[in-house]
Each structure stands twice: as C-alpha cells, then as structure tokens.
Design an enzyme around this catalytic site. Structure first.
Site, short mmCIF file in Angstrom:
data_model
loop_
_atom_site.label_atom_id
_atom_site.label_comp_id
_atom_site.label_asym_id
_atom_site.label_seq_id
_atom_site.Cartn_x
_atom_site.Cartn_y
_atom_site.Cartn_z
N ALA A 34 29.93 -40.52 36.39
CA ALA A 34 28.91 -39.70 37.03
C ALA A 34 28.98 -39.68 38.55
CB ALA A 34 27.52 -40.18 36.60
N GLY A 37 33.91 -36.44 41.31
CA GLY A 37 33.87 -35.07 41.79
C GLY A 37 33.29 -34.09 40.79
N GLY A 39 31.42 -35.43 38.01
CA GLY A 39 30.22 -36.09 37.52
C GLY A 39 28.98 -35.82 38.35
N ASN A 144 40.90 -35.24 31.50
CA ASN A 144 42.23 -34.71 31.17
C ASN A 144 43.26 -35.82 30.99
OD1 ASN A 144 42.07 -31.84 31.02
ND2 ASN A 144 41.61 -31.80 33.20
N ASP A 175 37.91 -22.67 30.53
CA ASP A 175 38.90 -21.63 30.26
C ASP A 175 38.21 -20.31 29.91
OD1 ASP A 175 40.98 -23.50 30.60
OD2 ASP A 175 40.79 -24.14 28.51
N ARG A 178 36.56 -18.90 33.16
CA ARG A 178 37.57 -18.26 34.00
C ARG A 178 38.02 -16.93 33.42
NH1 ARG A 178 40.79 -23.98 34.85
NH2 ARG A 178 40.03 -24.44 36.96
N HIS A 202 43.99 -27.07 26.22
CA HIS A 202 43.35 -27.03 27.54
C HIS A 202 44.36 -27.39 28.63
CE1 HIS A 202 40.10 -26.98 30.39
NE2 HIS A 202 40.20 -28.28 30.68
#
Length: 338
Positions: A34, A37, A39, A144, A175, A178, A202
């Site tokens: 949390a 960047g 979080g 990721n 995704d 975007r 992803h």
C-alpha cells in the site's frame, strides 16, 4: 457480451459512492503493497467507497504515514497501517477483498519476465499469509508478471486446501481501460460508453483486444486493427519510456485496480450484470489460466462469458500468444512447487 460490459464503465463511480439492491454489507479490504507507486493512489480511491468499512494497508515500510494521511479524508472507511511480516496476519484477518500491488515496478528496458525473480517470491509469501488468515476473501493480484503470479498464488491456495477458482483474480482491467481510451481517441466514440473486451494474459502479445466486438460497433482497416492492437499490447512500455526511469504505469493501474475492486464490491452486495475481464483459472481454451469477460456475483465468478466469435486476425493472434502464455503459466506453477 459487450452489452453487459457497458456497465463496467460505471463501476468506479458507483463503487465509490456505494450501490446495493439492499442494505450494503460493509467490507474490510486489505491492500498489500500500500505504500508503493500503485498502492498509494489505489488506497486513495478505495477510501472513497461507502461499501468499505475498513481499509487495511500493509507494506514493509511507510504504511503508518500513508494511513494517517488517508484517515483525514471525510469518508466512512477506517484506515489502519501495518508494517512488516509480524503484522501481516492482523492486517488480513477478516478481509473480504485482498488486493496485491506489492513488488518492484518495471523500469526502462525491463520486461515483465525480468520482474519474475523478485516479484514471484513476494506474491507467493503474501498469498501464503492470505490463504491462512482470510482464505475466503476475493484475491486480486496486480503484481507483475500477472501471467505467472496468479498461477503461483493459485498453487499456494491449492497446497493449503483453500483454493476457490471463483475468488482468484489477476487484475487485467488496465488493458480494457486502455483499449477503450485508445479506440475512443481513434474513432471518436464517447469514451465512457466505449467497451472492448480484452482476452488472454497481461503482457505483450498475450494481451488480445477483441476489436471486432467493440461497442458502439466500429470498423477498422487492417492497418488500424494491427496498429491499435500493438499499441494496447505495448501501452505499459509506452508509459515506462515516457517516465524515463521515473516509474511505470502507477496511476492508471491504480484506477483500474479500484474499478475492479468496486465491481467486486457491487457484485458482493447483490448488484446484477456486473462484468469485468480478469485473468483466472479457466477451461475456455487449452490454457489453464486465461482472461475473459466474467459475470461477477456474491461469491466471485458467476459465469465465464468466454471469447465469443473471433475474426481471422484475432484467431491468429490467439494461437500466436499461446506458447508465451503457456510458458509463463508453467513457470509460475514450477516456482510455487519447487
């Protein structure tokens, strides 16, 4: 399918102000990572929801300050910060939704696979803790490479005997966000009404926007379809390069993560026809994990809407992604079982 997806565009606003067909069930939501960047802005968005009674913020440092800052906001959710492994169980206990943006961000020149050795271990340790402290919670993984971290977390839950495929999600909402934005820019459709399902995984070529299923219906030349697909697939790199070493896609990812969390909260409170794409254990293709539009309900996934009818371009792209996505899945499963 796209008709149902049109509702997804309103999930963020409705989730923030609260929505229920009956008295809302206020939920504890935990954000692991949390102070990072993603979080921090994610927690800021979540703090606005009237469907969240408690926002539990965990990281290895700085969460007490983040929690203190957010606690001054005039919304109902109570905020508390937790630091370090010794406080992780307390953070998770009683949670209805767990969101994991923890891990290192991508930097220029890095692929999502470059992140694997660091973030895979983080994801596994956090999944281990959640599987014991709140095994029935909805698990939303942002860390990721999602193509591998979701299989890792799933294996952890399976080994601990608590895996429920309806409640394990890889957050691929960015995704879709975007795709909707880029299509609107190209075709002039109203951005809040533009809906494009995105299937697959992803990362890179595993991201497959189904431009043939966009609503409102749009026509694309072959050149437009190829260029737009590539841009959606590489949009993360676009942000990494634009920030020139200053980070990755944190703000848009926080928005997408909040949108998905609010969709879950609405569904958990009885709202109908809540549809979001997500990377889940699936039998839609021959790949064990795959992202498709899902109907969400009180217990997670109610229905997998599948991929619909693909045009030749999309079918070829689907086949082309399979080796890479299969390899990422296998890599995650191997890591979790070694």
């Amino acid at each position: 399918m796209a008709n149902l997806m049109r509702r997804a565009a309103t999930n963020l606003a409705q989730g923030a102000r609260g929505f229920s067909v009956s008295a809302p069930r206020h939920a504890k939501v935990s954000v692991l990572g949390a102070a990072g960047g993603i979080g921090q802005p994610l927690s800021l968005l979540l703090k606005q929801s009237t469907l969240i009674s408690e926002l539990a913020l965990y990281d290895v440092a700085n969460t007490v300050g983040v929690a203190a800052d957010l606690s001054h906001i005039e919304s109902a959710a109570q905020v508390k910060g937790y630091i370090g492994e010794s406080q992780l169980e307390e953070c998770l206990t009683g949670s209805k939704i767990v969101i994991i943006p923890a891990g290192v961000p991508r930097k220029p020149g890095m692929t999502r696979d470059d992140l694997f050795n660091i973030n895979a271990g983080i994801a596994m340790n956090l999944a281990e803790a959640a599987s014991k402290a709140c095994p029935d919670a909805m698990m939303c993984i942002i860390s990721n490479p999602v193509n591998s971290t979701v299989p890792i977390a799933s294996e952890v839950y399976k080994k601990n005997g608590v895996f429920d495929p309806r409640k394990m999600f890889g957050v691929t909402t960015l995704d879709v966000v975007r795709a909707n934005t880029f299509i609107s820019e190209l075709k002039g459709t109203p951005v809040t009404q533009t809906q494009c399902p995105v299937i697959g995984g992803h990362a890179g070529i595993t991201i497959l926007p189904l431009l043939s299923q966009v609503e409102p219906s749009c026509t694309f030349t072959d050149e437009e379809r190829a260029a737009l697909t590539t841009r959606i697939q590489n949009a993360g790199t676009e942000v990494v390069e634009a920030k020139a070493g200053g980070g990755s896609a944190t703000l848009s990812m926080a928005y997408a993560g909040a949108r998905f969390a609010f969709a879950l909260l609405q569904a958990m409170n009885g709202a109908k026809n809540i549809v979001e794409c997500s990377y889940v254990e699936s039998d839609v293709t021959d790949l064990q994990f795959f992202s498709t539009p899902l109907v969400l309900g009180p217990n997670g996934i109610e229905q997998n809407l599948g991929i619909g009818t693909l045009i030749d371009f999309e079918q070829e792209a689907l086949e082309a992604m399979k080796p890479e996505l299969s390899g990422s899945i296998a890599k995650g499963i191997k890591f979790a079982n070694q």
